[in-house]
Design a protein around this motif. Structure first.
Motif, PDB file in Angstrom:
ATOM      1  N   PRO A   1       0.813  -1.221   0.000  1.00 20.13           N
ATOM      2  CA  PRO A   1       0.000   0.000   0.000  1.00 20.13           C
ATOM      3  C   PRO A   1       0.852   1.279   0.000  1.00 20.13           C
ATOM      4  N   ASN A   2       0.347   2.286  -0.668  1.00 19.29           N
ATOM      5  CA  ASN A   2       1.071   3.569  -0.779  1.00 19.29           C
ATOM      6  C   ASN A   2       1.323   4.217   0.574  1.00 19.29           C
ATOM      7  N   GLU A   3       0.454   3.919   1.529  1.00 18.35           N
ATOM      8  CA  GLU A   3       0.611   4.502   2.864  1.00 18.35           C
ATOM      9  C   GLU A   3       1.984   4.186   3.457  1.00 18.35           C
ATOM     10  N   CYS A   4       2.632   3.145   2.947  1.00 18.58           N
ATOM     11  CA  CYS A   4       3.923   2.739   3.512  1.00 18.58           C
ATOM     12  C   CYS A   4       5.075   3.611   3.025  1.00 18.58           C
ATOM     13  N   GLU A   5       4.797   4.410   1.997  1.00 13.91           N
ATOM     14  CA  GLU A   5       5.895   5.178   1.397  1.00 13.91           C
ATOM     15  C   GLU A   5       6.623   6.083   2.392  1.00 13.91           C
ATOM     16  N   VAL A   6       5.851   6.565   3.360  1.00 18.42           N
ATOM     17  CA  VAL A   6       6.445   7.427   4.382  1.00 18.42           C
ATOM     18  C   VAL A   6       7.619   6.724   5.085  1.00 18.42           C
ATOM     19  N   LEU A   7       7.528   5.404   5.172  1.00 14.77           N
ATOM     20  CA  LEU A   7       8.571   4.642   5.872  1.00 14.77           C
ATOM     21  C   LEU A   7       9.909   4.728   5.143  1.00 14.77           C
ATOM     22  N   TRP A   8       9.895   4.574   3.812  1.00 19.92           N
ATOM     23  CA  TRP A   8      11.172   4.571   3.063  1.00 19.92           C
ATOM     24  C   TRP A   8      11.802   5.960   3.109  1.00 19.92           C
ATOM     25  N   LYS A   9      10.916   6.976   3.021  1.00 15.31           N
ATOM     26  CA  LYS A   9      11.425   8.349   3.060  1.00 15.31           C
ATOM     27  C   LYS A   9      12.127   8.602   4.385  1.00 15.31           C
ATOM     28  N   ARG A  10      11.429   8.205   5.445  1.00 18.49           N
ATOM     29  CA  ARG A  10      11.979   8.456   6.778  1.00 18.49           C
ATOM     30  C   ARG A  10      13.299   7.701   6.979  1.00 18.49           C
ATOM     31  N   LEU A  11      13.338   6.468   6.467  1.00 15.52           N
ATOM     32  CA  LEU A  11      14.563   5.665   6.599  1.00 15.52           C
ATOM     33  C   LEU A  11      15.730   6.334   5.896  1.00 15.52           C
ATOM     34  N   SER A  12      15.453   6.830   4.711  1.00 14.83           N
ATOM     35  CA  SER A  12      16.515   7.452   3.930  1.00 14.83           C
ATOM     36  C   SER A  12      17.010   8.730   4.620  1.00 14.83           C
ATOM     37  N   GLU A  13      16.053   9.480   5.225  1.00 17.29           N
ATOM     38  CA  GLU A  13      16.454  10.674   5.989  1.00 17.29           C
ATOM     39  C   GLU A  13      17.385  10.304   7.142  1.00 17.29           C
ATOM     40  N   LEU A  14      17.166   9.111   7.710  1.00 18.18           N
ATOM     41  CA  LEU A  14      17.999   8.680   8.828  1.00 18.18           C
ATOM     42  C   LEU A  14      19.302   8.036   8.372  1.00 18.18           C
ATOM     43  N   GLY A  15      19.510   8.013   7.068  1.00 16.14           N
ATOM     44  CA  GLY A  15      20.766   7.493   6.558  1.00 16.14           C
ATOM     45  C   GLY A  15      20.740   6.020   6.173  1.00 16.14           C
ATOM     46  N   PHE A  16      19.570   5.406   6.217  1.00 22.42           N
ATOM     47  CA  PHE A  16      19.465   4.012   5.772  1.00 22.42           C
ATOM     48  C   PHE A  16      18.986   4.012   4.324  1.00 22.42           C
TER      49      PHE A  16
END
Ligand SMILES: [Zn+2]
Lengths: 600, 125
Positions: free
Chosen positions: A186-201
């Motif tokens: 689901p698209n709702e999960c996209e926030v997770l990848w963004k946040r991870l990338s912001e944290l350097g993952f």
């Protein structure tokens, strides 16, 4: 006045008992500790009751730590300050009820409380990252709405499951890349990848999601996510409840990790490839404390518990094809396929650590409730031992084969500390008996000291022919000339035992693919209990059901997988001959091959 | 751990260790439990033990009084000696402490009466 005297006498008696049994001193000086003298685990007291008391009276004190040892009818409370403790005491001593009959709860201050804490010796697995509060409570609600569903949808033994992107196939533990699902992540999960990338993952976007719903009491057996079908990062988002996840390494390390709700768990490197993780089927979890001791951060498993709620976990994976390229051999499914017949010693030992030693440590308490009777054939053999003999029971388990005979020396050797503690208890009062923690392959006993060795249901746990032979050679080495050994192992042929369940054998659907687990480069089939063995090297499920844990009512299965090499006819005899023994007797008894042999 | 057990333990498995025997005992807690005296049993067990090791072990934990350094012949007729042996073999137990390999210095802890003789793979020859 009379009542007061009675109460005083009662307290004195209790104080004397506590002092002699636990070495804990009662005191009249208020401190941080109080003992509830007539309410504990054995009387059915739960910490929620204490908390309810405090809340009902609207006492302005923090909730205390509750220590209730198993089987005791008293319990302890630990308050942050002595003022809090005194207020609790003054409010409830002789006033609150200890049980449904209205017996007053009486208590007294104590100088110390029992230490039931366990310090975790090992650090978290490398490559395990836990990001707490990864999503907000608002987001959690949205996710729960998205992924919570009716129980009818789907059913996997003891939890509920749904898939996106690709279906995760339990059994083969992979996906069918040719059959993607229509439903994508689901698209709702996209926030997770963004946040991870912001944290350097920088992990990109996964293409497979499995959602599991666990009710309190449900768990998942220890496992590693199969290597080759998935990339080196696996994510797990927790919703709805905290849970304690157990991590196990083949070096014997064991680390419980608290996974809070709204956290994101990232598994990479060792954590992804070289450790097994699982969740115990409990309705509660131990409270895990982090403390600073001598400048070192330590993790403490306390005796305090916390109730589990319904938990939803989202496992995100990246699919891939081709053999795994990792460098961790033990749990990899892509190492050059070994056969159990030529297993490298190091890998064999890792396999046994995970699927024999750790399993026995976990089932120790449970095991004894079911294996308390020695086999008649073993008793008969032990009764025939000449007075004055030195007997070694190697792999003694809980000591059920140690006879209550005071005219022989009986030394019980065992690797599992849990079983050995029970053995020690069992041999109390047998004057010539003693316990040693040892390993049969590297036995720290002198050569030619024993007149008799028994080795009951042990050698089938060694996973290579070389190790099985080494174990029997060791038995030979420990015996004096002319000394005798009784060795028994599980037989592949179970037709003449009552192990088989006719109805179950008939039910078996031959076309259904077997579940396989890859350990140490070996594909090991998981055996269907109570049916005929189809393979010689296999994993046998041990279903943990809590028997005497008052806290839990009905308990679903927690399946631990024990490794066995089941023996063909004459296989044990041949090994004994190879180890230079003379076979005196060889027989089949209740599903076991048994050999009595003599040292030349 | 009873001294009867100590008499049979060795750390010979350790890498680079030749005999690993006898292990030195360092006891921090010793328990003495009375059990029925069985002279026949003691008489039968004595020949199976390394006497000197038993003698030294008993002395090292403070229970060697009255034990001769060398065993006399016809010890089975000496009831006084059998009683002392009964005590040192069956009644005295090391509850807490450790055992030390005479060659490598590797220590094996004794906890709750059980010596832990497990070795790691790297330690074994
Ligand atoms: Zn791999």
């Amino acid at each position: 006045m009379n009542d007061e005297n009675k109460s005083l006498r009662k307290r004195k008696r209790f104080a004397a008992r506590l002092k002699s049994s636990k070495g804990i001193l009662c005191t009249e000086t208020p401190g941080k500790y109080v003992v509830l003298c007539n309410a504990g685990q054995a009387t059915g007291l739960e910490k929620d009751y204490i908390f309810k008391l405090i809340k009902e009276k609207e006492l302005d004190i923090p909730l205390p730590k509750f220590i209730a040892e198993k089987g005791e009818s008293h319990s302890f409370l630990v308050f942050p300050t002595s003022e809090d403790c005194k207020l609790f005491y003054d409010t409830f001593n002789d006033k609150a009820k200890a049980d449904e009959n209205g017996t007053p709860l009486y208590m007294t201050f104590v100088e110390t409380v029992p230490n039931t804490e366990v310090i975790c010796q090992h650090e978290n697995p490398k490559g395990l990252h836990l990001l707490n509060n990864f999503i907000t409570s608002e987001e959690e609600k949205i996710f729960l709405k998205l992924f919570d569903w009716n129980p009818e949808t789907n059913n996997l033994k003891n939890r509920l499951v749904r898939h996106y992107g690709y279906e995760f196939r339990y059994g083969s533990n992979d996906v069918d890349l040719n059959n993607p699902l229509i439903e994508k992540i689901p698209n709702e999960c996209e926030v997770l990848w963004k946040r991870l990338s912001e944290l350097g993952f920088d992990v990109g976007v996964p293409d497979q999601l499995t959602v599991n719903k666990y009710q309190p009491g449900q768990g998942i057996p220890s496992h590693v996510d199969r290597h080759s079908p998935f990339e080196g990062t696996i994510l797990s988002l927790s919703l709805g409840s905290d849970v304690v996840m157990d991590w196990k390494h083949h070096s014997g390390k064991y680390v419980p990790v608290l996974i809070p709700t709204r956290s994101l768990l990232i598994m990479q490197d060792e954590a992804r490839y070289d450790w097994q993780h699982g969740i115990q089927p409990r309705t509660w979890d131990p409270v895990i404390d982090h403390r600073l001791e001598n400048g070192r951060n330590i993790k403490v498993i306390t005796s305090d518990t916390i109730q589990r709620q319904t938990r939803i976990s989202l496992t995100f994976r990246w699919t891939r094809s081709g053999p795994c390229q990792c460098t961790y051999k033990t749990l990899c499914d892509s190492v050059e396929k070994a056969s159990p017949d030529n297993l490298e010693d190091k890998l064999a030992s890792n396999l046994e650590e995970l699927h024999v030693h750790q399993v026995y440590e976990q089932i120790a308490g449970h095991f004894s409730t079911t294996r308390h009777k020695p086999w008649p054939k073993v008793v008969q053999f032990m009764q025939g031992v000449v007075p004055g003999s030195v007997v070694l029971d190697l792999g003694c388990g809980n000591g059920k084969n140690i006879l209550r005979r005071n005219d022989i020396v009986q030394i019980a050797g065992e690797r599992s500390s849990g079983l050995l503690a029970e053995c020690k208890e069992h041999i109390r009062g047998i004057s010539g008996a003693d316990c040693v923690r040892l390993d049969l392959l590297n036995t720290t006993l002198r050569d030619e000291t024993a007149d008799v060795v028994i080795c009951i249901a042990v050698i089938h746990h060694f996973s290579s022919p070389a190790r099985r032979l080494q174990s029997i050679t060791t038995i030979n080495r420990l015996l004096r000339k002319g000394g005798r050994a009784l060795i028994t192992v599980w037989a592949k042929d179970q037709t003449k035992s009552n192990y088989l369940l006719k109805s179950k054998q008939d039910q078996l659907n031959e076309t259904e693919p077997e579940t396989q687990v890859t350990v140490a480069g070996v594909n090991l089939p998981v055996h269907e209990n109570r049916t005929q063995f189809k393979h010689q090297d296999l994993l046998v499920p041990w279903k943990l059901r809590k028997v005497n844990e008052n806290k839990l009512s009905s308990q679903p299965d927690n399946t631990l997988l024990r490794y066995y090499h089941v023996f063909e006819e004459n296989e044990l005899d041949d090994l004994c001959k190879e180890a230079n023994f003379i076979i005196e007797d060889s027989f089949y008894e209740e599903g076991n091959w048994c050999v009595v042999c003599k040292k030349k | 751990m009873k001294l009867i057990t100590h008499n049979m333990l060795t750390s010979k498995c350790l890498k680079g260790v030749m005999t690993g025997y006898p292990l030195a005992i360092n006891a921090t807690d010793i328990k003495v439990t009375e059990v029925d005296f069985n002279p026949e049993f003691i008489t039968r067990v004595i020949p199976k033990l390394d006497w000197e090791v038993l003698w030294a072990a008993a002395n090292s934990i403070g229970h060697g009084e009255g034990l001769p350094k060398t065993l006399e012949p016809k010890y089975e007729e000496n009831e006084d000696l059998l009683k002392k042996l009964h005590r040192v073999l069956l009644e005295v137990e090391v509850e807490e402490g450790n055992l030390t390999c005479p060659e490598s210095g590797r220590q094996f802890p004794i906890s709750k009466g059980i010596p832990n003789m497990l070795l790691t793979e790297a330690e074994v020859q």
